[in-house]
Enzyme design. Structure first.
Site, PDB file in Angstrom:
ATOM      1  N   LYS A  12      31.419 -23.485 -10.106  1.00  0.00           N
ATOM      2  CA  LYS A  12      32.047 -24.163 -11.251  1.00  0.00           C
ATOM      3  C   LYS A  12      32.000 -23.300 -12.524  1.00  0.00           C
ATOM      4  O   LYS A  12      31.254 -22.318 -12.583  1.00  0.00           O
ATOM      5  CB  LYS A  12      31.340 -25.503 -11.475  1.00  0.00           C
ATOM      6  N   TYR A  52      40.011 -34.033  -7.905  1.00  0.00           N
ATOM      7  CA  TYR A  52      38.962 -35.053  -8.046  1.00  0.00           C
ATOM      8  C   TYR A  52      39.517 -36.475  -8.023  1.00  0.00           C
ATOM      9  O   TYR A  52      38.874 -37.392  -8.515  1.00  0.00           O
ATOM     10  CB  TYR A  52      38.171 -34.814  -9.332  1.00  0.00           C
ATOM     11  N   PHE A  60      33.280 -40.996 -15.616  1.00  0.00           N
ATOM     12  CA  PHE A  60      33.152 -39.576 -15.929  1.00  0.00           C
ATOM     13  C   PHE A  60      34.379 -38.756 -15.517  1.00  0.00           C
ATOM     14  O   PHE A  60      34.411 -37.533 -15.694  1.00  0.00           O
ATOM     15  CB  PHE A  60      31.886 -38.981 -15.288  1.00  0.00           C
ATOM     16  N   THR A  94      23.220 -34.001  -6.963  1.00  0.00           N
ATOM     17  CA  THR A  94      24.237 -33.923  -8.019  1.00  0.00           C
ATOM     18  C   THR A  94      23.616 -33.635  -9.390  1.00  0.00           C
ATOM     19  O   THR A  94      24.113 -32.802 -10.141  1.00  0.00           O
ATOM     20  CB  THR A  94      25.028 -35.250  -8.077  1.00  0.00           C
ATOM     21  N   ARG A 105      21.479 -26.020  -7.345  1.00  0.00           N
ATOM     22  CA  ARG A 105      21.549 -26.833  -8.572  1.00  0.00           C
ATOM     23  C   ARG A 105      20.207 -26.871  -9.298  1.00  0.00           C
ATOM     24  O   ARG A 105      20.174 -26.918 -10.533  1.00  0.00           O
ATOM     25  CB  ARG A 105      22.050 -28.232  -8.226  1.00  0.00           C
ATOM     26  N   ASN A 115      26.811 -28.683 -13.114  1.00  0.00           N
ATOM     27  CA  ASN A 115      25.826 -28.508 -12.032  1.00  0.00           C
ATOM     28  C   ASN A 115      26.176 -27.351 -11.096  1.00  0.00           C
ATOM     29  O   ASN A 115      25.734 -27.309  -9.955  1.00  0.00           O
ATOM     30  CB  ASN A 115      25.610 -29.824 -11.290  1.00  0.00           C
ATOM     31  N   HIS A 118      30.277 -27.095  -6.392  1.00  0.00           N
ATOM     32  CA  HIS A 118      30.842 -28.241  -5.670  1.00  0.00           C
ATOM     33  C   HIS A 118      30.748 -27.948  -4.185  1.00  0.00           C
ATOM     34  O   HIS A 118      30.882 -26.793  -3.769  1.00  0.00           O
ATOM     35  CB  HIS A 118      32.319 -28.442  -6.035  1.00  0.00           C
ATOM     36  N   GLU A 129      40.159 -30.427   1.102  1.00  0.00           N
ATOM     37  CA  GLU A 129      39.839 -29.562  -0.032  1.00  0.00           C
ATOM     38  C   GLU A 129      40.173 -28.099   0.272  1.00  0.00           C
ATOM     39  O   GLU A 129      40.621 -27.370  -0.620  1.00  0.00           O
ATOM     40  CB  GLU A 129      38.363 -29.728  -0.415  1.00  0.00           C
TER      41      GLU A 129
HETATM   42  N1  UDP Z   1      29.491 -36.180 -12.300  1.00  0.00           N
HETATM   43  C1  UDP Z   1      29.260 -36.437 -13.627  1.00  0.00           C
HETATM   44  N2  UDP Z   1      28.575 -37.576 -13.970  1.00  0.00           N
HETATM   45  C2  UDP Z   1      28.111 -38.451 -13.039  1.00  0.00           C
HETATM   46  C3  UDP Z   1      28.354 -38.175 -11.688  1.00  0.00           C
HETATM   47  C4  UDP Z   1      29.047 -37.038 -11.345  1.00  0.00           C
HETATM   48  O1  UDP Z   1      29.659 -35.659 -14.494  1.00  0.00           O
HETATM   49  O2  UDP Z   1      27.480 -39.455 -13.417  1.00  0.00           O
HETATM   50  C5  UDP Z   1      30.234 -34.974 -11.924  1.00  0.00           C
HETATM   51  C6  UDP Z   1      29.342 -33.902 -11.341  1.00  0.00           C
HETATM   52  O3  UDP Z   1      29.764 -32.648 -11.834  1.00  0.00           O
HETATM   53  C7  UDP Z   1      29.589 -33.996  -9.852  1.00  0.00           C
HETATM   54  C8  UDP Z   1      31.054 -34.428  -9.814  1.00  0.00           C
HETATM   55  O4  UDP Z   1      31.195 -35.298 -10.923  1.00  0.00           O
HETATM   56  O5  UDP Z   1      29.338 -32.771  -9.205  1.00  0.00           O
HETATM   57  C9  UDP Z   1      31.476 -35.159  -8.567  1.00  0.00           C
HETATM   58  O6  UDP Z   1      30.591 -36.242  -8.359  1.00  0.00           O
HETATM   59  P1  UDP Z   1      29.983 -36.545  -6.940  1.00  0.00           P
HETATM   60  O7  UDP Z   1      29.335 -37.878  -6.996  1.00  0.00           O
HETATM   61  O8  UDP Z   1      31.024 -36.322  -5.897  1.00  0.00           O
HETATM   62  O9  UDP Z   1      28.816 -35.456  -6.813  1.00  0.00           O
HETATM   63  P2  UDP Z   1      28.701 -34.164  -5.882  1.00  0.00           P
HETATM   64  O10 UDP Z   1      29.401 -34.464  -4.586  1.00  0.00           O
HETATM   65  O11 UDP Z   1      29.322 -33.021  -6.631  1.00  0.00           O
HETATM   66  O12 UDP Z   1      27.228 -33.958  -5.701  1.00  0.00           O
HETATM   67 MG    MG Z   2      31.316 -35.155  -4.243  1.00  0.00          MG
END
Ligand code: UDP
Ligand code: MG
Length: 136
Positions: A12, A52, A60, A94, A105, A115, A118, A129
């Site tokens: 990212k 997304y 968010f 996450t 992370r 973070n 992805h 994807e």
């Molecule tokens: N995210 C965020 N706030 C939240 C949850 C998620 O900004 O409360 C962002 C974060 O960058 C995350 C992305 O949204 O990586 C996608 O969320 P997901 O729940 O799919 O998490 P991931 O699969 O990336 O662990």
């Molecule tokens: Mg995800």
């Protein structure tokens, strides 16, 4: 029985900005992943919104799409036995605060939004994807 899978990984903007891409790629290679395809690009906001889309109802979503399109990213197809779950483990939770020691992370993530990486969360989403970034 071997179960070779492919998954999509993104380095990212926060990590690319800090020049962590080679370091993160070397972690994947050390963990036994083959980087099958790779490209560095900057997404338009509308592309980030498409990528997304599963999160479009989340509070968010707007900031997330703004962020993913804020600077260059590195998209990669990673291949390995059980690649989807293996990548998720190596990435960590996450929120970097909750990520296990040694995960990407934990080491490099700044916050829940910045973070650093992805990773696809299922084989089905990995296919979608991968197709999103590498149609040809
Ligand atoms: N995210 C965020 N706030 C939240 C949850 C998620 O900004 O409360 C962002 C974060 O960058 C995350 C992305 O949204 O990586 C996608 O969320 P997901 O729940 O799919 O998490 P991931 O699969 O990336 O662990
Ligand atoms: Mg995800």
């Amino acid at each position: 029985m071997s179960n070779i899978e492919q998954t999509l990984s993104i380095i990212k903007p926060d990590a690319v900005e800090r020049n962590l891409d080679e370091k993160i790629k070397s972690i994947f290679v050390k963990e036994g992943f083959k980087i099958v395809k790779e490209k560095k690009i900057k997404l338009e906001k509308i592309d980030a919104e498409k990528f997304y889309k599963v999160h479009e109802t989340k509070p968010f979503y707007y900031d997330l799409c703004e962020y993913l399109s804020s600077g260059p990213i590195v998209a990669m197809v990673l291949e390995k036995e059980n690649a989807v779950s293996s990548n998720r483990q190596i990435m960590g939770a996450t929120d970097p605060k909750n990520a296990n020691e040694g995960t990407i992370r934990k080491q490099y993530g700044i916050s829940i939004d910045k973070n650093s990486v992805h990773g696809s969360d299922s084989i089905e989403n990995a296919k979608k994807e991968i197709n999103f970034f590498f149609k040809d």
